[in-house]
Design a protein around this motif. Structure first.
Motif, PDB file in Angstrom:
ATOM      1  N   GLY A  64       9.833  11.113   8.831  1.00  0.00           N
ATOM      2  CA  GLY A  64       8.789   9.960   9.333  1.00  0.00           C
ATOM      3  C   GLY A  64       8.428  10.004  10.767  1.00  0.00           C
ATOM      4  N   ASN A  65       8.640  11.042  11.563  1.00  0.00           N
ATOM      5  CA  ASN A  65       8.383  10.914  12.908  1.00  0.00           C
ATOM      6  C   ASN A  65       6.868  11.576  13.179  1.00  0.00           C
ATOM      7  N   LEU A 101       9.793   5.603  -1.719  1.00  0.00           N
ATOM      8  CA  LEU A 101       8.557   4.889  -2.079  1.00  0.00           C
ATOM      9  C   LEU A 101       7.857   4.366  -0.459  1.00  0.00           C
ATOM     10  N   TYR A 102       8.844   4.181   0.271  1.00  0.00           N
ATOM     11  CA  TYR A 102       8.404   3.711   1.574  1.00  0.00           C
ATOM     12  C   TYR A 102       8.567   4.989   2.768  1.00  0.00           C
ATOM     13  N   ARG A 103       8.401   6.256   2.199  1.00  0.00           N
ATOM     14  CA  ARG A 103       8.425   7.165   3.034  1.00  0.00           C
ATOM     15  C   ARG A 103       7.000   7.208   3.636  1.00  0.00           C
ATOM     16  N   GLY A 104       7.006   7.068   4.838  1.00  0.00           N
ATOM     17  CA  GLY A 104       5.786   7.176   5.694  1.00  0.00           C
ATOM     18  C   GLY A 104       5.035   5.655   6.068  1.00  0.00           C
ATOM     19  N   ARG A 138       0.846  -1.090   0.159  1.00  0.00           N
ATOM     20  CA  ARG A 138      -0.212  -0.093  -0.033  1.00  0.00           C
ATOM     21  C   ARG A 138       0.837   1.178  -0.162  1.00  0.00           C
ATOM     22  N   VAL A 139       1.778   1.108   0.797  1.00  0.00           N
ATOM     23  CA  VAL A 139       2.690   2.535   1.037  1.00  0.00           C
ATOM     24  C   VAL A 139       3.291   3.067  -0.527  1.00  0.00           C
ATOM     25  N   PRO A 140       3.811   2.302  -0.988  1.00  0.00           N
ATOM     26  CA  PRO A 140       4.571   3.073  -2.493  1.00  0.00           C
ATOM     27  C   PRO A 140       3.269   3.324  -3.466  1.00  0.00           C
ATOM     28  N   SER A 141       2.351   2.597  -3.333  1.00  0.00           N
ATOM     29  CA  SER A 141       1.209   2.971  -4.114  1.00  0.00           C
ATOM     30  C   SER A 141       0.719   4.439  -3.537  1.00  0.00           C
ATOM     31  N   GLU A 142       0.502   4.603  -2.229  1.00  0.00           N
ATOM     32  CA  GLU A 142       0.023   5.833  -1.710  1.00  0.00           C
ATOM     33  C   GLU A 142       0.862   6.970  -1.643  1.00  0.00           C
ATOM     34  N   VAL A 143       2.074   6.562  -1.786  1.00  0.00           N
ATOM     35  CA  VAL A 143       3.164   7.549  -2.035  1.00  0.00           C
ATOM     36  C   VAL A 143       3.124   8.447  -3.271  1.00  0.00           C
TER      37      VAL A 143
END
Length: 275
Positions: free
Chosen positions: A219-220, A140-143, A106-111
């Protein structure tokens, strides 16, 4: 979990995910732009509300399928030998593990989707290429952490409430709920979870959209929440709560109703094929 049950969860979850994500995409775009640091109109306003939809179209099926396979397998594993009064805890634990697994997709798609939503002049491919060029795969995995921190509380509220409402309705009418009744339970459970977790959703959006190298981009989640509270107060923490709650309520109706219906249809088809 039998192979047939695995395939049912995989297929039904994927179908449900695609239905809800594509139908409600415009509301998701509006919510993202309301939460963006540059403000709603600078992020595109009501123009280009389907910006980023290719990312959702590609990611929604495997994302939802991964969640439901993990969720159903987790319930089966945790329910083995446990008392019925522990069911809510079982649903919470299974949903939490399901979210951790699903977020890998989900995260890469969401970013990519969210960056395209607030940059409607760029195509989804251009957003993806820019992200990879500037930040690499890590971008792509930020967040990821903030997404997991949002999704776990969301699922801890939504899924036990959904299961409880279905059981209560089934008990009241003396038979298992129909798919439309499961959908109604899903809508109510989703709305409750959406309101409670909106601040975490705002923090996740800010982290994904933050400029590379900024404090928020680290990312905090607590830092992001504190920054929003300090600059915008309670209104900032609940930015986009109405379109988010509306989308998730309708989405819960479609998502969980479609999952329930698809599961029943696929299970009925299995024995017929076997015969």
């Amino acid at each position: 979990m039998e192979r047939r049950d695995f395939l049912v969860s995989l297929t039904a979850g994927g179908i449900a995910g695609m239905c809800v994500d594509l139908v409600l995409f415009p509301l998701d775009t509006i919510k993202t732009r309301l939460q963006s640091p540059q403000g709603f109109y600078k992020a595109g306003g009501f123009h280009g509300i389907y910006a980023g939809v290719p990312s959702t179209a590609i990611g929604s099926f495997p994302n939802a399928a991964a969640f439901f396979v993990t969720y159903e397998y987790g319930k089966l594993l945790l329910n083995s030998g446990s008392s019925s009064y522990l069911s809510p805890l079982t649903h919470m634990a299974a949903a939490s593990v399901g979210e951790v697994v699903a977020c890998l997709i989900r995260v890469p798609s969401e970013v990519v989707k969210q960056r395209a939503q607030v940059s409607p002049l760029f195509t989804t491919y251009q957003v993806l290429a820019n992200t990879l060029r500037q930040e690499g795969i890590q971008g792509l995995y930020r967040g990821y952490k903030s997404t997991v921190f949002r999704e776990i509380p969301f699922s801890v509220v939504q899924f036990p409430l959904w299961e409880f409402l279905k059981d209560l309705w089934s008990w009241k009418q003396g038979h298992v709920v129909a798919s439309w009744q499961s959908a109604v339970c899903g809508a109510f459970a989703g709305a409750c979870a959406a309101v409670v977790t909106t601040p975490l959703d705002v923090a996740k959006t800010r982290i994904m959209l933050a400029k590379t190298g900024s404090s928020t981009a680290s990312g905090n989640v607590l830092f992001a929440l504190h920054s929003i509270w300090r600059t915008q107060g309670m209104a900032g923490l609940f930015a986009g709560v109405i379109p988010r709650t509306t989308a998730i309520s309708v989405g819960g109706f479609i998502f969980l109703g479609a999952y329930d219906k698809a599961s029943k249809v696929l299970l009925q088809l299995g024995p017929q094929r076997a015969s």
